[in-house]
Design an enzyme around this catalytic site. Structure first.
Site, short mmCIF file in Angstrom:
data_model
loop_
_atom_site.label_atom_id
_atom_site.label_comp_id
_atom_site.label_asym_id
_atom_site.label_seq_id
_atom_site.Cartn_x
_atom_site.Cartn_y
_atom_site.Cartn_z
N LYS A 83 -4.63 9.41 3.95
CA LYS A 83 -3.60 8.77 4.29
C LYS A 83 -3.20 10.63 4.40
O LYS A 83 -2.56 10.57 3.92
CB LYS A 83 -2.95 8.06 3.52
C1 E4P Z 1 -0.51 0.59 3.44
O1 E4P Z 1 -1.90 1.14 3.40
C2 E4P Z 1 0.79 1.15 2.95
O2 E4P Z 1 0.08 0.71 1.40
C3 E4P Z 1 1.57 -0.96 2.20
O3 E4P Z 1 0.98 -1.71 2.85
C4 E4P Z 1 2.82 -0.46 2.18
O4 E4P Z 1 3.50 -2.17 2.24
P1 E4P Z 1 4.95 -2.45 1.78
O5 E4P Z 1 5.59 -2.42 2.41
O6 E4P Z 1 5.02 -3.92 0.84
O7 E4P Z 1 5.57 -1.26 0.55
#
Ligand code: E4P
Length: 215
Positions: A83
């Protein structure tokens, strides 16, 4: 549609895997900060439990360091996906490591142009954050729709992960739009299964069956 679990919690991942519907996992530094133990051990364990892609986030901010970090992280397991947030050094690193065959999930995507740039750089996945846009009174689902149209128009080999999902309605809307994947917190996944009329219906059927059985 594929379902990823948005967590670094191994118990939640094992539970979701036991349902037979889990296709992958996404983690991020905030999710990992909630768990005990060494980061590498947590990721290795998740990768053992989940046969599908497991996203692990780079925290470096300079292109050379991001590339080095991505190469190291990808050695943790065969199913690790790297990521990388969408910013200039991240974009440059995405181009390099994607060409090496390392899969990239471009994260923190809040505009269609960011997704288009990531796709052009070779990202395997882009993650538009629905809930965080909704939180500031923008329309997170509209972003997912715009990205799907653009990537489809040009035939990019980049999958769209509907991310930052807050409630079951987000999953329905992402599914209706044709998002390739939804990455879902365990609490939301659990709610997908439940309906009070199902519970009432089951109670009634089981009570009536008692009458049939005792004849
Ligand atoms: C995506 O890969 C992220 O880990 C995640 O969806 C972030 O979500 P949040 O806005 O609830 O932290």
């Amino acid at each position: 549609m594929q379902f990823f679990l948005d967590t670094a919690n191994i118990d939640q991942i094992k539970e979701a895997a036991s349902w037979g519907i889990l296709d992958g996992v996404t983690t991020n530094p905030s999710l990992l900060s909630k768990e005990e133990g060494k980061f590498e051990d947590i990721i290795k364990e998740i990768c053992r439990v989940v046969p599908g892609p497991v996203s692990v986030e780079c925290v470096s901010t300079k292109v050379a360091e991001i590339i080095a970090e991505a190469r190291e992280l990808s050695k943790l397991a065969d199913n690790v996906v790297i990521k990388i947030p969408i910013f200039l050094d991240g974009l440059k690193a995405t181009k390099v490591i994607s060409e090496e065959g390392i899969q990239v999930n471009t994260t923190l995507v809040f505009s269609p142009n960011q997704a288009l740039l990531a796709a052009k750089a070779g990202a395997r996945y882009v993650s538009p954050f629905i809930g965080r846009l909704d939180d500031i009174t923008h329309d997170g689902m509209e972003l997912v729709e715009q990205i799907l149209v653009i990537l489809d128009t040009y035939g990019f080999n980049t999958k769209v992960i509907a991310a930052s999902i807050r409630h079951p309605r987000h999953v329905i809307e992402a599914a209706m739009m044709g998002a390739d994947i939804a990455t879902i917190p365990f609490g939301v996944l659990d709610k997908l299964l439940k309906h009070p009329l199902t519970d009432l219906g089951m109670d009634k059927f089981l009570a009536d069956w008692e009458k049939v059985k005792s004849r």
